[in-house]
Scaffold this motif. Structure first.
Motif, PDB file in Angstrom:
ATOM      1  N   PHE A 155      10.012  12.777 -23.053  1.00  0.00           N
ATOM      2  CA  PHE A 155       9.151  12.968 -21.899  1.00  0.00           C
ATOM      3  C   PHE A 155       9.936  13.101 -20.614  1.00  0.00           C
ATOM      4  CE2 PHE A 155       5.828  11.626 -24.631  1.00  0.00           C
ATOM      5  CZ  PHE A 155       4.733  12.287 -24.116  1.00  0.00           C
ATOM      6  N   HIS A 156       9.529  14.073 -19.860  1.00  0.00           N
ATOM      7  CA  HIS A 156      10.047  14.146 -18.509  1.00  0.00           C
ATOM      8  C   HIS A 156       8.955  13.690 -17.550  1.00  0.00           C
ATOM      9  CE1 HIS A 156      13.164  16.220 -20.556  1.00  0.00           C
ATOM     10  NE2 HIS A 156      12.329  17.141 -20.969  1.00  0.00           N
ATOM     11  N   GLY A 157       7.746  13.488 -18.101  1.00  0.00           N
ATOM     12  CA  GLY A 157       6.605  13.094 -17.271  1.00  0.00           C
ATOM     13  C   GLY A 157       6.597  11.601 -16.999  1.00  0.00           C
ATOM     14  N   ARG A 158       5.590  11.166 -16.259  1.00  0.00           N
ATOM     15  CA  ARG A 158       5.499   9.759 -15.890  1.00  0.00           C
ATOM     16  C   ARG A 158       4.629   9.021 -16.899  1.00  0.00           C
ATOM     17  NH1 ARG A 158       6.497   8.301 -10.678  1.00  0.00           N
ATOM     18  NH2 ARG A 158       4.774   6.816 -10.608  1.00  0.00           N
ATOM     19  N   PRO A 159       4.955   7.733 -17.155  1.00  0.00           N
ATOM     20  CA  PRO A 159       4.071   6.965 -18.038  1.00  0.00           C
ATOM     21  C   PRO A 159       2.695   6.788 -17.415  1.00  0.00           C
ATOM     22  CG  PRO A 159       5.882   5.600 -17.191  1.00  0.00           C
ATOM     23  CD  PRO A 159       6.115   6.981 -16.693  1.00  0.00           C
ATOM     24  N   ARG A 160       1.685   6.671 -18.267  1.00  0.00           N
ATOM     25  CA  ARG A 160       0.325   6.471 -17.770  1.00  0.00           C
ATOM     26  C   ARG A 160       0.128   4.997 -17.379  1.00  0.00           C
ATOM     27  NH1 ARG A 160      -4.528   7.496 -16.877  1.00  0.00           N
ATOM     28  NH2 ARG A 160      -6.330   7.247 -18.234  1.00  0.00           N
ATOM     29  N   PHE A 161       0.746   4.102 -18.138  1.00  0.00           N
ATOM     30  CA  PHE A 161       0.697   2.663 -17.837  1.00  0.00           C
ATOM     31  C   PHE A 161       2.083   2.084 -18.027  1.00  0.00           C
ATOM     32  CE2 PHE A 161      -3.555   3.656 -19.484  1.00  0.00           C
ATOM     33  CZ  PHE A 161      -4.333   3.209 -18.427  1.00  0.00           C
ATOM     34  N   ARG A 162       2.354   0.987 -17.293  1.00  0.00           N
ATOM     35  CA  ARG A 162       3.630   0.273 -17.474  1.00  0.00           C
ATOM     36  C   ARG A 162       3.320  -1.219 -17.632  1.00  0.00           C
ATOM     37  NH1 ARG A 162       7.096   0.851 -12.821  1.00  0.00           N
ATOM     38  NH2 ARG A 162       8.940   0.783 -14.127  1.00  0.00           N
ATOM     39  N   ILE A 163       3.883  -1.813 -18.689  1.00  0.00           N
ATOM     40  CA  ILE A 163       3.626  -3.228 -18.972  1.00  0.00           C
ATOM     41  C   ILE A 163       4.945  -3.981 -18.825  1.00  0.00           C
ATOM     42  CG2 ILE A 163       2.844  -4.884 -20.709  1.00  0.00           C
ATOM     43  CD1 ILE A 163       1.272  -2.567 -22.035  1.00  0.00           C
ATOM     44  N   LEU A 164       4.958  -4.994 -17.971  1.00  0.00           N
ATOM     45  CA  LEU A 164       6.162  -5.816 -17.810  1.00  0.00           C
ATOM     46  C   LEU A 164       6.072  -6.972 -18.802  1.00  0.00           C
ATOM     47  CD1 LEU A 164       8.751  -6.684 -16.401  1.00  0.00           C
ATOM     48  CD2 LEU A 164       7.394  -7.553 -14.519  1.00  0.00           C
ATOM     49  N   GLN A 165       7.044  -7.020 -19.714  1.00  0.00           N
ATOM     50  CA  GLN A 165       7.055  -8.077 -20.726  1.00  0.00           C
ATOM     51  C   GLN A 165       8.089  -9.116 -20.318  1.00  0.00           C
ATOM     52  OE1 GLN A 165       7.438  -4.860 -23.968  1.00  0.00           O
ATOM     53  NE2 GLN A 165       6.452  -6.527 -25.029  1.00  0.00           N
ATOM     54  N   GLU A 166       7.616 -10.292 -19.914  1.00  0.00           N
ATOM     55  CA  GLU A 166       8.537 -11.374 -19.554  1.00  0.00           C
ATOM     56  C   GLU A 166       9.113 -12.025 -20.806  1.00  0.00           C
ATOM     57  OE1 GLU A 166       6.606 -13.675 -15.909  1.00  0.00           O
ATOM     58  OE2 GLU A 166       5.109 -12.874 -17.291  1.00  0.00           O
ATOM     59  N   ARG A 167      10.262 -12.688 -20.643  1.00  0.00           N
ATOM     60  CA  ARG A 167      10.793 -13.454 -21.769  1.00  0.00           C
ATOM     61  C   ARG A 167       9.765 -14.537 -22.120  1.00  0.00           C
ATOM     62  NH1 ARG A 167      16.191 -16.213 -19.688  1.00  0.00           N
ATOM     63  NH2 ARG A 167      16.040 -17.270 -21.695  1.00  0.00           N
ATOM     64  N   ARG A 168       9.596 -14.812 -23.396  1.00  0.00           N
ATOM     65  CA  ARG A 168       8.684 -15.829 -23.954  1.00  0.00           C
ATOM     66  C   ARG A 168       7.226 -15.385 -23.983  1.00  0.00           C
ATOM     67  NH1 ARG A 168       7.894 -20.301 -21.815  1.00  0.00           N
ATOM     68  NH2 ARG A 168       8.733 -20.247 -19.728  1.00  0.00           N
ATOM     69  N   SER A 169       6.992 -14.088 -23.691  1.00  0.00           N
ATOM     70  CA  SER A 169       5.596 -13.617 -23.659  1.00  0.00           C
ATOM     71  C   SER A 169       5.172 -13.028 -25.007  1.00  0.00           C
ATOM     72  CB  SER A 169       5.436 -12.545 -22.584  1.00  0.00           C
ATOM     73  OG  SER A 169       6.138 -11.373 -22.951  1.00  0.00           O
ATOM     74  N   LEU A 170       3.852 -12.854 -25.132  1.00  0.00           N
ATOM     75  CA  LEU A 170       3.266 -12.121 -26.268  1.00  0.00           C
ATOM     76  C   LEU A 170       2.478 -10.950 -25.708  1.00  0.00           C
ATOM     77  CD1 LEU A 170       2.508 -12.020 -29.355  1.00  0.00           C
ATOM     78  CD2 LEU A 170       0.401 -13.196 -28.702  1.00  0.00           C
ATOM     79  N   LEU A 171       2.699  -9.760 -26.263  1.00  0.00           N
ATOM     80  CA  LEU A 171       1.897  -8.576 -25.933  1.00  0.00           C
ATOM     81  C   LEU A 171       1.200  -8.117 -27.208  1.00  0.00           C
ATOM     82  CD1 LEU A 171       1.095  -6.191 -24.032  1.00  0.00           C
ATOM     83  CD2 LEU A 171       3.151  -5.022 -24.871  1.00  0.00           C
ATOM     84  N   ILE A 172      -0.100  -7.916 -27.119  1.00  0.00           N
ATOM     85  CA  ILE A 172      -0.853  -7.399 -28.265  1.00  0.00           C
ATOM     86  C   ILE A 172      -1.386  -6.015 -27.888  1.00  0.00           C
ATOM     87  CG2 ILE A 172      -2.871  -7.771 -29.754  1.00  0.00           C
ATOM     88  CD1 ILE A 172      -2.638 -10.801 -28.850  1.00  0.00           C
ATOM     89  N   MET A 173      -1.146  -5.024 -28.733  1.00  0.00           N
ATOM     90  CA  MET A 173      -1.707  -3.680 -28.507  1.00  0.00           C
ATOM     91  C   MET A 173      -2.439  -3.281 -29.786  1.00  0.00           C
ATOM     92  SD  MET A 173       1.108  -1.599 -26.312  1.00  0.00           S
ATOM     93  CE  MET A 173       2.347  -1.438 -27.568  1.00  0.00           C
ATOM     94  N   ARG A 174      -3.606  -2.707 -29.623  1.00  0.00           N
ATOM     95  CA  ARG A 174      -4.413  -2.409 -30.811  1.00  0.00           C
ATOM     96  C   ARG A 174      -5.320  -1.198 -30.551  1.00  0.00           C
ATOM     97  NH1 ARG A 174      -9.009  -7.255 -30.290  1.00  0.00           N
ATOM     98  NH2 ARG A 174     -10.186  -6.172 -28.690  1.00  0.00           N
ATOM     99  N   GLY A 175      -6.064  -0.832 -31.593  1.00  0.00           N
ATOM    100  CA  GLY A 175      -7.145   0.157 -31.463  1.00  0.00           C
ATOM    101  C   GLY A 175      -6.650   1.493 -30.928  1.00  0.00           C
ATOM    102  N   LYS A 176      -7.413   2.027 -29.980  1.00  0.00           N
ATOM    103  CA  LYS A 176      -7.123   3.361 -29.442  1.00  0.00           C
ATOM    104  C   LYS A 176      -5.774   3.405 -28.737  1.00  0.00           C
ATOM    105  CE  LYS A 176     -11.295   6.053 -28.823  1.00  0.00           C
ATOM    106  NZ  LYS A 176     -10.836   6.840 -29.971  1.00  0.00           N
ATOM    107  N   LEU A 177      -5.405   2.296 -28.123  1.00  0.00           N
ATOM    108  CA  LEU A 177      -4.096   2.260 -27.469  1.00  0.00           C
ATOM    109  C   LEU A 177      -2.999   2.482 -28.514  1.00  0.00           C
ATOM    110  CD1 LEU A 177      -2.440   1.693 -24.868  1.00  0.00           C
ATOM    111  CD2 LEU A 177      -2.453  -0.724 -25.517  1.00  0.00           C
ATOM    112  N   TYR A 178      -3.191   1.909 -29.698  1.00  0.00           N
ATOM    113  CA  TYR A 178      -2.228   2.066 -30.789  1.00  0.00           C
ATOM    114  C   TYR A 178      -2.259   3.491 -31.330  1.00  0.00           C
ATOM    115  CZ  TYR A 178       0.217   1.194 -35.207  1.00  0.00           C
ATOM    116  OH  TYR A 178       1.111   1.253 -36.251  1.00  0.00           O
ATOM    117  N   THR A 179      -3.480   4.009 -31.564  1.00  0.00           N
ATOM    118  CA  THR A 179      -3.571   5.291 -32.275  1.00  0.00           C
ATOM    119  C   THR A 179      -3.412   6.502 -31.360  1.00  0.00           C
ATOM    120  OG1 THR A 179      -5.970   5.140 -32.083  1.00  0.00           O
ATOM    121  CG2 THR A 179      -5.022   4.468 -34.178  1.00  0.00           C
TER     122      THR A 179
END
Ligand SMILES: O=C(O)CCC(=O)C(=O)O
Length: 246
Positions: A155-179
């Motif tokens: 990609f040369h384009g910009r991301p639609r969303f940006r998620i900052l993942q801190e140390r010791r965190s949990l991120l869950i992604m599912r459903g349409k975001l996954y597919t």
């Protein structure tokens, strides 16, 4: 600790992403990093822009997992009791993750925008260790300026969303975001343009002060990504998969 999945919803991502900043304690983080580092060297697969461990094993060519338990340091306390209490894999075919990728990124390393694909139930739970990092989410349909090579988008384009993942965190992604989207980590020595205007989980961060200047230097960051592989072969059938018997 007790966790509230509803309060962890990343609002702009329409119920398909959750972020818990304090998912593992500092002692648990140190222990998990020790377990990652003390794995035998052949456990590591060296790629050009990161290295990774695959537990309990890599999938076969037909995206099948040869049934084998995950080591206890990856299950306790992350899967049991915490994922179970959150109920995050309750609707997955095996009701629990059966596969974990451990990725390690040095400053300057990352992962090209990609999708995790149909081998897995559409849910990934990521525990971050060691240092913060920004995960970029891109639209799946290539826009102008994007080139596809082997299912990975450049990609040369910009991301639609940006998620900052801190140390010791949990991120869950599912459903349409996954597919319907791709995710990646820029090959950079700094994460920049940080703030409430660009980071979609800004309100859920444990600490904002380190990022309020708008950037943070990369340090070694390790992720544990938990998934449920759909196709599992029991050990009794393993030889068949390896082509040994009819
Ligand atoms: O390290 C991460 O947070 C992302 C890893 C990833 O994209 C993957 O394992 O497919």
């Amino acid at each position: 600790m007790s966790y509230d999945l509803d309060g962890a919803r990343i609002a702009p991502l329409s119920g398909d992403a959750f972020y818990i900043s304090d998912f593992v304690s500092e002692d648990e983080e140190a222990w998990l990093m020790h377990k990652v580092q003390s794995a035998p060297l052949p456990r590591w697969t060296h790629l050009s822009h990161r290295r990774l461990q695959t537990w309990p094993s890599a999938l076969t060519k037909t995206n099948t997992l040869l049934s084998s338990p995950l080591p206890s340091w990856l299950t306790d306390p992350i899967i049991s009791p915490r994922f179970k209490e959150l109920g995050i894999f309750a609707n997955a075919p095996h009701s629990t993750p059966n596969h974990v990728l451990v990725n390690e990124y040095q400053p300057g390393q990352g992962i090209m925008p990609h999708e995790d694909g149909a081998a897995y139930y559409p849910l990934v739970a990521t525990v971050s260790l060691g240092a913060p990092i920004v995960l970029d989410i891109y639209e799946k349909n290539p826009r102008e300026g994007a080139e596809e090579t082997d299912g990975v988008m450049d990609f040369h384009g910009r991301p639609r969303f940006r998620i900052l993942q801190e140390r010791r965190s949990l991120l869950i992604m599912r459903g349409k975001l996954y597919t319907d989207s791709l995710h990646g980590i820029a090959e950079s020595t700094r994460d920049e343009d940080l703030g409430p205007h660009s980071i979609c989980n800004w309100d859920l961060l444990r600490e904002k002060a380190p990022y309020e200047g708008g950037w943070v230097m990369r340090e070694t960051r390790t992720s544990l990504t938990y998934r449920d592989v759909l196709k599992v072969a029991k050990m009794g059938n393993t030889l068949k998969f390896l082509g040994g018997t009819k």
